[in-house]
Design an enzyme around this catalytic site. Structure first.
Site, mmCIF file in Angstrom:
data_model
loop_
_atom_site.group_PDB
_atom_site.id
_atom_site.type_symbol
_atom_site.label_atom_id
_atom_site.label_comp_id
_atom_site.label_asym_id
_atom_site.label_seq_id
_atom_site.Cartn_x
_atom_site.Cartn_y
_atom_site.Cartn_z
ATOM 1 N N LEU A 57 18.924 42.842 20.998
ATOM 2 C CA LEU A 57 19.243 43.974 20.118
ATOM 3 C C LEU A 57 20.438 44.783 20.608
ATOM 4 O O LEU A 57 20.728 44.837 21.797
ATOM 5 C CB LEU A 57 18.013 44.877 19.999
ATOM 6 N N HIS A 58 21.096 45.407 19.659
ATOM 7 C CA HIS A 58 22.209 46.303 19.949
ATOM 8 C C HIS A 58 22.101 47.502 19.015
ATOM 9 O O HIS A 58 21.175 47.579 18.191
ATOM 10 C CB HIS A 58 23.553 45.566 19.784
ATOM 11 N N GLY A 82 15.997 39.587 17.925
ATOM 12 C CA GLY A 82 16.102 40.103 19.285
ATOM 13 C C GLY A 82 17.534 40.194 19.767
ATOM 14 O O GLY A 82 18.468 40.150 18.964
ATOM 15 N N HIS A 107 21.081 47.118 15.307
ATOM 16 C CA HIS A 107 19.653 47.001 14.994
ATOM 17 C C HIS A 107 18.963 48.372 15.090
ATOM 18 O O HIS A 107 18.111 48.703 14.286
ATOM 19 C CB HIS A 107 18.955 46.071 15.989
#
Ligand code: PAF
Length: 275
Positions: free
Chosen positions: A29-30, A27, A33
């Site tokens: 996320l950026h 998780g 990902h």
């Protein structure tokens, strides 16, 4: 996009094994990902992403408790990237009993570099990835090259256990400054974020110096380490390795990678540059 929290619901949604492409995550996320999700999408299969902050891969003094949990935002981002299903179990679901069966990776690969500085880290990673593979049963799973050693350890695990999944590598996404995208960048102050580009720059410079004078590897690595220290970092390692087995690079070796890990303030960053 479905968001499921239990293994039973996941099994019901994915009745056929080997018919999805999978991106495991913790998780927060950026774009890094999301590029893995888009890559997974390229297989023309339903894309499953998992979100689970895996306690087993954190040492007691590490950032498990403060690791950002941002499920709502993560799901919005995953949906925008074309993800079809999110598996987001809580700890009681994935570890209903203490996880006493663990996957013990080859120490030659898993006790060096990251594994040397984070003992038990790859046992925690392999154990959860094996378990997630058992839940999701993917045909393909995509792991980022940002965690270069993790990708190699997972590849070996899949080979040695003959797991029916193909492991694919995703390229590292970088900010315009050269900083590799990472969830842990969120811990950096503005000043630290600007400074954080020095790690990738040091690895690039080390790689170039090694290519010029491979017989001076140890000395060049020591210089690179001292250089970052002088700039206020606390480096764990900066080193040139063979891509095939992460062994120390020798003159004449091809297919190399410069890898590094260093702390800036309270934040430990890792990066690598293929040569
Ligand atoms: O790379 C990560 O985010 C984690 O190590 C992984 C692969 C999701 C396992 O917890």
């Amino acid at each position: 996009m479905k968001v499921l929290h239990t293994i039973a619901a996941l099994r019901e949604a994915l009745p056929q094994p080997g018919a999805n492409a999978f991106v495991p995550t913790m998780g927060n996320l950026h774009e890094g990902h999301l590029s893995l999700v888009r890559q997974a999408k390229g297989h023309g299969l339903p894309v499953v992403a998992s979100i689970f902050v895996n306690r087993l891969q954190f040492a007691p003094h590490e950032d498990f408790d403060r690791y950002p949990r941002t499920l709502v935002r993560d799901c919005e981002l995953l949906e925008s990237a074309g993800c079809d299903l999110v598996f987001a179990p809580d700890e009681r679901e994935l570890y209903p009993q203490p996880q006493t069966f663990k996957v013990q990776p080859d120490p030659a690969l898993a006790d060096i570099l990251e594994g040397h500085f984070r003992p038990g880290f790859f046992t925690g990673v392999c154990t959860v990835v094996m378990k997630l593979f058992g839940c999701v049963r993917p045909q393909v799973a995509v792991f980022g090259k940002k965690d270069y050693q993790q990708l190699m350890v997972i590849r070996r695990m899949v080979e040695q256990f003959a797991l029916p999944v193909t492991i694919e590598a995703g390229e590292t996404e970088r900010a315009a400054s050269g900083l590799a995208l990472s969830s842990r960048n969120g811990y950096l102050s503005d000043e630290e974020r600007a400074k954080a580009t020095e790690l990738a720059a040091a690895l690039k410079a080390l790689g170039q110096a090694f290519v010029q004078s491979p017989e001076r590897r140890a000395e060049l690595e020591a210089q690179a380490l001292a250089g970052l220290k002088a700039r206020g970092w606390l480096p764990d390692y900066l080193t040139v390795r063979r891509r095939s087995d992460l062994g120390e690079a020798q003159a004449g070796d091809r297919e190399l990678v410069a890898l590094g890990a260093a702390k800036l303030g309270n934040t430990r960053l890792i990066d690598n540059v293929e040569l």
